[in-house]
Design a protein around this motif. Structure first.
Motif, PDB file in Angstrom:
ATOM      1  N   SER A   1      -5.768  -0.370   3.254  1.00 46.24           N
ATOM      2  CA  SER A   1      -4.340   0.048   3.345  1.00 46.24           C
ATOM      3  C   SER A   1      -4.111   1.340   4.215  1.00 46.24           C
ATOM      4  O   SER A   1      -2.996   1.517   4.256  1.00 46.24           O
ATOM      5  CB  SER A   1      -3.781   0.556   1.788  1.00 46.24           C
TER       6      SER A   1
ATOM      7  N   ARG B   1       4.774   1.528   3.623  1.00 48.46           N
ATOM      8  CA  ARG B   1       3.465   0.808   3.087  1.00 48.46           C
ATOM      9  C   ARG B   1       3.247   0.652   1.814  1.00 48.46           C
ATOM     10  O   ARG B   1       2.710  -0.435   1.503  1.00 48.46           O
ATOM     11  CB  ARG B   1       2.292   2.192   3.528  1.00 48.46           C
TER      12      ARG B   1
ATOM     13  N   ASN C   1      -2.470  -5.786  10.122  1.00 56.14           N
ATOM     14  CA  ASN C   1      -2.233  -5.665   8.646  1.00 56.14           C
ATOM     15  C   ASN C   1      -2.369  -7.143   8.063  1.00 56.14           C
ATOM     16  O   ASN C   1      -2.791  -7.340   7.015  1.00 56.14           O
ATOM     17  CB  ASN C   1      -1.093  -5.023   8.290  1.00 56.14           C
TER      18      ASN C   1
ATOM     19  N   ARG D   1       4.409  -3.039   1.202  1.00 56.14           N
ATOM     20  CA  ARG D   1       4.117  -4.063   1.983  1.00 56.14           C
ATOM     21  C   ARG D   1       3.729  -5.311   1.083  1.00 56.14           C
ATOM     22  O   ARG D   1       2.948  -4.853   0.220  1.00 56.14           O
ATOM     23  CB  ARG D   1       3.091  -3.935   2.986  1.00 56.14           C
TER      24      ARG D   1
ATOM     25  N   THR E   1      -3.673   3.640   7.845  1.00 56.64           N
ATOM     26  CA  THR E   1      -3.028   3.303   8.799  1.00 56.64           C
ATOM     27  C   THR E   1      -3.667   2.859  10.191  1.00 56.64           C
ATOM     28  O   THR E   1      -2.858   2.238  11.018  1.00 56.64           O
ATOM     29  CB  THR E   1      -2.089   4.764   9.440  1.00 56.64           C
TER      30      THR E   1
ATOM     31  N   ASP F   1      -2.783  -0.771  10.776  1.00 62.08           N
ATOM     32  CA  ASP F   1      -1.190  -1.242  11.015  1.00 62.08           C
ATOM     33  C   ASP F   1      -0.965  -2.353  12.201  1.00 62.08           C
ATOM     34  O   ASP F   1      -0.305  -3.089  12.367  1.00 62.08           O
ATOM     35  CB  ASP F   1      -0.504  -0.035  11.554  1.00 62.08           C
TER      36      ASP F   1
ATOM     37  N   TYR G   1      -2.827   2.682  -3.186  1.00 58.77           N
ATOM     38  CA  TYR G   1      -1.728   3.422  -2.403  1.00 58.77           C
ATOM     39  C   TYR G   1      -1.897   4.654  -3.194  1.00 58.77           C
ATOM     40  O   TYR G   1      -0.626   5.411  -3.321  1.00 58.77           O
ATOM     41  CB  TYR G   1      -0.352   2.530  -2.670  1.00 58.77           C
TER      42      TYR G   1
END
Length: 410
Positions: A208, A45, A216, A48, A210, A213, A279
Motif C-alpha cells: 500500500s 489511498r 498499483n 482505493r 507510495t 503508485d 492503511y
C-alpha cells in the motif's frame, strides 16, 4: 481606499507586531497547504479499490512444522479440499499473496524477452481455478484457468507457465493499442512466454506504500501451486457466516493436520482487518496532519485577536476623537478590517512561496507528489477569511467606542 494611507502610517509605528503576525500567517499557510495535500493523498489511498469483493473474506497464514518444501504440495492440496468442505465456506484456494497483504512477488513484464527495460512492473499471484470465485474478481475478457492447467512448482526453479490472467491496467500497459487477449508476454528474465487467456477488471498489488503508485493495479495471475511452506489461504464465507467460519476454519485445518503453526498478527484475519492494518500509517498520518492544521489555525486566529485587541486598547482615544469628528461605526470597523487584510495579504504572499518551497524540499527527500496550486489558492483564501473572522470581534468593540470617551480624556 482613503483609509489605506493612514493605516500604512499606523502599521509603520507598530513594525514588530505587524511583522510577527504576517510571518505567523505565512508559516501557517505553508504548513497547512502541505498538510492538507498530504491528507488528501492519504485519504485517496485509503479509498482505493482492491478489485476484491472484500466482505465475507477470511485469510489464514499457515506454516507446516517439520516438513521439507518438497513435501508441502500434497499437504496444501489436502488443506484446500478440507477448507472447501467446511460448513459456511463458499470457496477457498492457496496462494503466495493477495491485495494489501503486505508481502509478495514483484517483477517486470516484457514484450521482448531481450529488452533491458521492462514494459511494465507487476506483481505475481500464484493461484488455481478457484481463485477468481474466491476473490470475487471480475473477469471482463477471456476465460478462467481450468484444473488441468494448474502446475506444482518449486519457487526456486519456477518457470513461467503457458497461461496467464492479467489485470486490465497491465493489459493496457502491454498492449495499449489493441486487445491483449491471446497475446504473449514475458515475466522477469524468463525467455518462456505466457499467453494472456483472461483479463480481470482490477486487482491491487500486495503493498500500500507510495512506491507502488506507478503499478498499483498491475497484477498477473499464474496457474501455479508453489511448494512453499509459507502458504496463505484465502477463504470466502457464505453470506452472513464469516464470524462462524473464523472459528471453524482453524479447527478444520488442525483436524486435517496438527503439525502446523497459525500465529502472529497475520495468522487469522478478516479482510476488513487486512485493510485496516495495511492503511494504519496512512490513517494515522492523516489524523496527525489534521490536528496540526487545526492547532496552527487556532494559534494564528488567537494571535490576530490578541494583537488587534491590544491595538484597539492603545487607540481608544484616537478612535474616540475620530468618532467625535464624524467617523461612523462602520468607518471604524472598516479601518481595522482593512488593516488586518493588508497584513494578511503580505503574510499569504510570503506563505505561498514558503508552501511551494517546502513542498519541493519534501519531494526531493521523501516519496511525495508535487503540491497542486489549488491547495495554495485554497490556503490563501482560508487564511484571509480566518484573519477577517478573527479581527471582527475586536474591530466591532472598537466601533462601539463613544465620542464622549474621547472628550472626557482630552
Amino acid at each position: 481606499m482613503l483609509q489605506i494611507k493612514p493605516i500604512l502610517v499606523a502599521l509603520k509605528r507598530h513594525k514588530a507586531g505587524t511583522i510577527l503576525i504576517a510571518l505567523q500567517i505565512a508559516l501557517t499557510l505553508a504548513i497547512v497547504c502541505n498538510a492538507l495535500f498530504i491528507i488528501q493523498q492519504r485519504v485517496t489511498r485509503l479509498q482505493r479499490p482492491t478489485g476484491l469483493q472484500e466482505s465475507d473474506l477470511l485469510t489464514i497464514q499457515s506454516r507446516f512444522v517439520g516438513v521439507a518444501d518438497d513435501g508441502v504440495a500434497p499437504l496444501i492440496r489436502s488443506d484446500v479440499l478440507a477448507l472447501r468442505q467446511v460448513t459456511g465456506v463458499e470457496d477457498a484456494y492457496a496462494t503466495n499473496s493477495y491485495p494489501l497483504r503486505g508481502g509478495g512477488w514483484s517483477t517486470g513484464a516484457r514484450l521482448n524477452p531481450d529488452a533491458k527495460k521492462p514494459t511494465a512492473q507487476t506483481t505475481q499471484y500464484f493461484v488455481d481455478e478457484h481463485a477468481l470465485a474466491t476473490m470475487g474478481a471480475k473477469l471482463i475478457a477471456g476465460r478462467n484457468f481450468n484444473a488441468g492447467e494448474i502446475v506444482v512448482a518449486d519457487p526456486k526453479s519456477l518457470k513461467t507457465p503457458p497461461q496467464a490472467i492479467v489485470t486490465k491496467a497491465l493489459a493496457e500497459k502491454l498492449y495499449p493499442k489493441e486487445s491483449a487477449l491471446g497475446k504473449p508476454f514475458y515475466l522477469g528474465d524468463d525467455k518462456t512466454p505466457a499467453t494472456i487467456i483472461g483479463i480481470v477488471e482490477r486487482l491491487q498489488v500486495p503493498w500500500s506504500g507510495t512506491w507502488t503508485d506507478n503499478f498499483n493495479d498491475n497484477a498477473v495471475l499464474l496457474p501455479v501451486q508453489l511448494t512453499s511452506n509459507f502458504t496463505v489461504y484465502l477463504i470466502r464465507a457464505k453470506p452472513g457466516q464469516l464470524a462462524d467460519i473464523t472459528k471453524s476454519v482453524p479447527a478444520a485445518l488442525f483436524k486435517n493436520n496438527r503439525m502446523r503453526v497459525i500465529t502472529g498478527e497475520r495468522g487469522i484475519r478478516t479482510f476488513a482487518t487486512v485493510r485496516e492494518q495495511a492503511y494504519k500509517s496512512d490513517r494515522g498520518m492523516a489524523i496527525l496532519m489534521g490536528v496540526v492544521c487545526l492547532v496552527l489555525l487556532a494559534i494564528t486566529a488567537a494571535g490576530i485577536v490578541g494583537l488587534t485587541s491590544f491595538w484597539v486598547g492603545q487607540r481608544r482615544k484616537q478612535i474616540g476623537v475620530r468618532r467625535a469628528l464624524g467617523a461612523t461605526k462602520r468607518d471604524i470597523l472598516s479601518y481595522f478590517l482593512t488593516e488586518n487584510l493588508l497584513i494578511g495579504i503580505v503574510g499569504v504572499v510570503i506563505g505561498a512561496g514558503l508552501a511551494i518551497g517546502m513542498n519541493l524540499w519534501l519531494v526531493s527527500h521523501f516519496e511525495m507528489a508535487r503540491l497542486s496550486l489549488v491547495y495554495v489558492l485554497a490556503g490563501v483564501v482560508l487564511l484571509l477569511l480566518l484573519g477577517q473572522g478573527a479581527v471582527l470581534a475586536p474591530a466591532m468593540r472598537a466601533s462601539r467606542v463613544s465620542p464622549i470617551e474621547a472628550t472626557r480624556s482630552v
